[in-house]
Scaffold this motif. Structure first.
Motif, PDB file in Angstrom:
ATOM      1  N   LYS A  11       0.805  -1.222   0.000  1.00 56.86           N
ATOM      2  CA  LYS A  11       0.000   0.000   0.000  1.00 56.86           C
ATOM      3  C   LYS A  11       0.839   1.274   0.000  1.00 56.86           C
ATOM      4  CE  LYS A  11      -0.700   0.217   4.960  1.00 56.86           C
ATOM      5  NZ  LYS A  11      -1.648   0.307   6.045  1.00 56.86           N
ATOM      6  N   ASN A  12       2.092   1.220   0.396  1.00 54.33           N
ATOM      7  CA  ASN A  12       2.933   2.418   0.378  1.00 54.33           C
ATOM      8  C   ASN A  12       3.626   2.632  -0.969  1.00 54.33           C
ATOM      9  OD1 ASN A  12       2.344   3.134   3.028  1.00 54.33           O
ATOM     10  ND2 ASN A  12       3.944   1.810   3.823  1.00 54.33           N
ATOM     11  N   ARG A  13       4.053   1.554  -1.608  1.00 48.69           N
ATOM     12  CA  ARG A  13       4.778   1.680  -2.880  1.00 48.69           C
ATOM     13  C   ARG A  13       3.885   1.528  -4.097  1.00 48.69           C
ATOM     14  NH1 ARG A  13      10.662   0.898  -2.261  1.00 48.69           N
ATOM     15  NH2 ARG A  13      11.027   0.645  -0.041  1.00 48.69           N
ATOM     16  N   GLY A  14       2.802   0.815  -3.961  1.00 50.97           N
ATOM     17  CA  GLY A  14       1.864   0.661  -5.069  1.00 50.97           C
ATOM     18  C   GLY A  14       2.420  -0.157  -6.225  1.00 50.97           C
ATOM     19  N   TRP A  15       1.839   0.085  -7.411  1.00 55.47           N
ATOM     20  CA  TRP A  15       2.184  -0.674  -8.609  1.00 55.47           C
ATOM     21  C   TRP A  15       3.357  -0.057  -9.350  1.00 55.47           C
ATOM     22  CZ3 TRP A  15       0.308  -5.321  -9.673  1.00 55.47           C
ATOM     23  CH2 TRP A  15      -0.885  -5.716  -9.064  1.00 55.47           C
ATOM     24  N   SER A  16       4.155  -0.919  -9.977  1.00 52.67           N
ATOM     25  CA  SER A  16       5.245  -0.467 -10.849  1.00 52.67           C
ATOM     26  C   SER A  16       5.376  -1.485 -11.981  1.00 52.67           C
ATOM     27  CB  SER A  16       6.545  -0.329 -10.073  1.00 52.67           C
ATOM     28  OG  SER A  16       6.928  -1.554  -9.492  1.00 52.67           O
ATOM     29  N   LEU A  17       5.938  -1.023 -13.089  1.00 48.58           N
ATOM     30  CA  LEU A  17       6.094  -1.855 -14.279  1.00 48.58           C
ATOM     31  C   LEU A  17       7.585  -2.049 -14.545  1.00 48.58           C
ATOM     32  CD1 LEU A  17       4.593  -3.273 -16.608  1.00 48.58           C
ATOM     33  CD2 LEU A  17       4.761  -1.117 -17.884  1.00 48.58           C
ATOM     34  N   ARG A  18       8.054  -3.293 -14.370  1.00 52.02           N
ATOM     35  CA  ARG A  18       9.483  -3.596 -14.479  1.00 52.02           C
ATOM     36  C   ARG A  18       9.805  -4.172 -15.855  1.00 52.02           C
ATOM     37  NH1 ARG A  18      11.847  -8.004 -10.496  1.00 52.02           N
ATOM     38  NH2 ARG A  18      10.298  -9.187 -11.653  1.00 52.02           N
ATOM     39  N   PHE A  19      10.926  -3.704 -16.412  1.00 54.51           N
ATOM     40  CA  PHE A  19      11.463  -4.225 -17.654  1.00 54.51           C
ATOM     41  C   PHE A  19      12.767  -4.937 -17.301  1.00 54.51           C
ATOM     42  CE2 PHE A  19       8.654  -0.914 -18.875  1.00 54.51           C
ATOM     43  CZ  PHE A  19       8.121  -1.300 -20.092  1.00 54.51           C
ATOM     44  N   LYS A  20      12.736  -6.273 -17.384  1.00 54.60           N
ATOM     45  CA  LYS A  20      13.873  -7.069 -16.931  1.00 54.60           C
ATOM     46  C   LYS A  20      14.016  -8.303 -17.814  1.00 54.60           C
ATOM     47  CE  LYS A  20      15.499  -9.668 -12.936  1.00 54.60           C
ATOM     48  NZ  LYS A  20      15.257 -10.064 -11.572  1.00 54.60           N
ATOM     49  N   THR A  23      17.635 -10.638 -17.599  1.00 55.65           N
ATOM     50  CA  THR A  23      18.382 -11.196 -16.474  1.00 55.65           C
ATOM     51  C   THR A  23      18.665 -10.089 -15.464  1.00 55.65           C
ATOM     52  OG1 THR A  23      20.428 -10.899 -17.720  1.00 55.65           O
ATOM     53  CG2 THR A  23      19.441 -13.088 -17.758  1.00 55.65           C
ATOM     54  N   LYS A  24      18.979  -8.897 -15.986  1.00 57.04           N
ATOM     55  CA  LYS A  24      19.151  -7.712 -15.144  1.00 57.04           C
ATOM     56  C   LYS A  24      18.054  -6.722 -15.519  1.00 57.04           C
ATOM     57  CE  LYS A  24      23.126  -5.764 -15.212  1.00 57.04           C
ATOM     58  NZ  LYS A  24      24.456  -5.232 -15.539  1.00 57.04           N
ATOM     59  N   ALA A  25      17.617  -5.959 -14.533  1.00 52.77           N
ATOM     60  CA  ALA A  25      16.567  -4.977 -14.806  1.00 52.77           C
ATOM     61  C   ALA A  25      17.124  -3.824 -15.631  1.00 52.77           C
ATOM     62  CB  ALA A  25      15.993  -4.449 -13.501  1.00 52.77           C
ATOM     63  N   LEU A  26      16.364  -3.423 -16.645  1.00 56.11           N
ATOM     64  CA  LEU A  26      16.693  -2.224 -17.400  1.00 56.11           C
ATOM     65  C   LEU A  26      16.159  -1.004 -16.643  1.00 56.11           C
ATOM     66  CD1 LEU A  26      17.761  -0.881 -20.037  1.00 56.11           C
ATOM     67  CD2 LEU A  26      15.404  -1.047 -20.874  1.00 56.11           C
ATOM     68  N   THR A  27      14.878  -1.059 -16.314  1.00 55.57           N
ATOM     69  CA  THR A  27      14.237   0.030 -15.577  1.00 55.57           C
ATOM     70  C   THR A  27      12.922  -0.453 -15.005  1.00 55.57           C
ATOM     71  OG1 THR A  27      13.559   2.371 -15.704  1.00 55.57           O
ATOM     72  CG2 THR A  27      12.977   0.987 -17.582  1.00 55.57           C
ATOM     73  N   THR A  28      12.418   0.302 -14.069  1.00 56.18           N
ATOM     74  CA  THR A  28      11.089   0.084 -13.519  1.00 56.18           C
ATOM     75  C   THR A  28      10.362   1.417 -13.595  1.00 56.18           C
ATOM     76  OG1 THR A  28      11.895  -1.640 -12.034  1.00 56.18           O
ATOM     77  CG2 THR A  28       9.780  -0.632 -11.480  1.00 56.18           C
ATOM     78  N   LEU A  29       9.177   1.416 -14.197  1.00 59.45           N
ATOM     79  CA  LEU A  29       8.377   2.628 -14.316  1.00 59.45           C
ATOM     80  C   LEU A  29       7.340   2.653 -13.200  1.00 59.45           C
ATOM     81  CD1 LEU A  29       7.763   2.685 -18.181  1.00 59.45           C
ATOM     82  CD2 LEU A  29       9.712   3.560 -16.862  1.00 59.45           C
ATOM     83  N   VAL A  30       7.229   3.799 -12.547  1.00 59.14           N
ATOM     84  CA  VAL A  30       6.311   3.950 -11.427  1.00 59.14           C
ATOM     85  C   VAL A  30       5.266   4.996 -11.787  1.00 59.14           C
ATOM     86  CG1 VAL A  30       6.107   4.498  -8.979  1.00 59.14           C
ATOM     87  CG2 VAL A  30       8.188   3.402  -9.824  1.00 59.14           C
ATOM     88  N   PRO A  31       4.032   4.555 -12.083  1.00 53.65           N
ATOM     89  CA  PRO A  31       2.986   5.538 -12.379  1.00 53.65           C
ATOM     90  C   PRO A  31       2.568   6.264 -11.106  1.00 53.65           C
ATOM     91  CG  PRO A  31       2.078   3.308 -12.427  1.00 53.65           C
ATOM     92  CD  PRO A  31       3.553   3.184 -12.170  1.00 53.65           C
ATOM     93  N   GLU A  32       2.571   7.580 -11.170  1.00 56.04           N
ATOM     94  CA  GLU A  32       2.169   8.428 -10.057  1.00 56.04           C
ATOM     95  C   GLU A  32       1.071   9.353 -10.560  1.00 56.04           C
ATOM     96  OE1 GLU A  32       5.971  10.194  -9.384  1.00 56.04           O
ATOM     97  OE2 GLU A  32       6.683   8.534  -8.158  1.00 56.04           O
ATOM     98  N   TYR A  33       0.315   9.916  -9.668  1.00 58.48           N
ATOM     99  CA  TYR A  33      -0.778  10.784 -10.084  1.00 58.48           C
ATOM    100  C   TYR A  33      -0.227  11.985 -10.837  1.00 58.48           C
ATOM    101  CZ  TYR A  33      -5.199  13.280  -9.919  1.00 58.48           C
ATOM    102  OH  TYR A  33      -6.355  13.932 -10.270  1.00 58.48           O
ATOM    103  N   ARG A  34      -0.587  12.065 -12.130  1.00 55.85           N
ATOM    104  CA  ARG A  34      -0.231  13.157 -13.049  1.00 55.85           C
ATOM    105  C   ARG A  34       1.250  13.218 -13.442  1.00 55.85           C
ATOM    106  NH1 ARG A  34      -4.713  12.252 -14.051  1.00 55.85           N
ATOM    107  NH2 ARG A  34      -6.455  13.581 -13.571  1.00 55.85           N
ATOM    108  N   ARG A  35       2.003  12.148 -13.146  1.00 55.98           N
ATOM    109  CA  ARG A  35       3.398  12.055 -13.564  1.00 55.98           C
ATOM    110  C   ARG A  35       3.842  10.603 -13.389  1.00 55.98           C
ATOM    111  NH1 ARG A  35       6.158  14.995  -8.319  1.00 55.98           N
ATOM    112  NH2 ARG A  35       6.098  13.166  -6.984  1.00 55.98           N
TER     113      ARG A  35
END
Length: 154
Positions: free
Chosen positions: A63-72, A74-86
């Motif tokens: 509930k504190n971190r919420g949802w994120s979209l990971r691109f991985k 073997t190693k992660a490239l990035t994780t996108l974190v949708p936030e309200y209006r950004r």
């Protein structure tokens, strides 16, 4: 009906409901049209630069971190974190990536260098959380990702 401000989302709030994965409609509504356009632009850039490499994976961080979209892969490239209006992109830079960053230190935008210098270094690398909007910051993210993992030849 009057809603209290405690129930209204604030800029930067994350999607925290865990009952269903966020779909494109929910992301579009949460981000707003401008940030959603940049979200789509970054996802398209990743798909075009690394065709068939990454299968995006939704993660729920509570509930504190919420949802994120990971691109991985073997190693992660990035994780996108949708936030309200950004939205933000999390980029973990290992030793090799930090050396590459330092070699180009004076070519990066000053805002990115400040974010890099201020990021905490853990055992697995330096964790940068970068805003991915406006356009200049989205470009910083794509350049950093391309430095971390060069795009595949087309």
């Amino acid at each position: 009906m009057i809603l209290s401000t405690a129930t209204l989302p604030q800029i930067g709030d994350r999607i925290t409901g865990n009952s269903t994965l966020p779909d494109d409609g929910a992301i579009r509504e949460w981000l707003g049209s401008e940030a959603y356009g940049q979200w789509t632009e970054l996802r398209t850039w990743i798909d075009t630069s690394y065709p068939g490499v990454f299968a995006p994976d939704w993660l729920y961080g509570g509930k504190n971190r919420g949802w994120s979209l990971r691109f991985k892969k073997t190693k992660a490239l990035t994780t996108l974190v949708p936030e309200y209006r950004r939205f933000s992109a999390i980029v973990v830079m290992g030793r090799a990536e930090r050396e590459k960053f330092e070699e180009r230190r004076y070519f990066w935008r000053p805002q990115l260098v400040r974010a890099y210098d201020g990021a905490k270094t853990y055992i697995d690398g330096k964790w940068l959380t970068l805003p991915a909007s406006p356009k200049e910051e989205l470009q910083d993210v794509t350049e950093l990702l391309a430095m971390k993992r060069p795009p595949l030849p087309r």
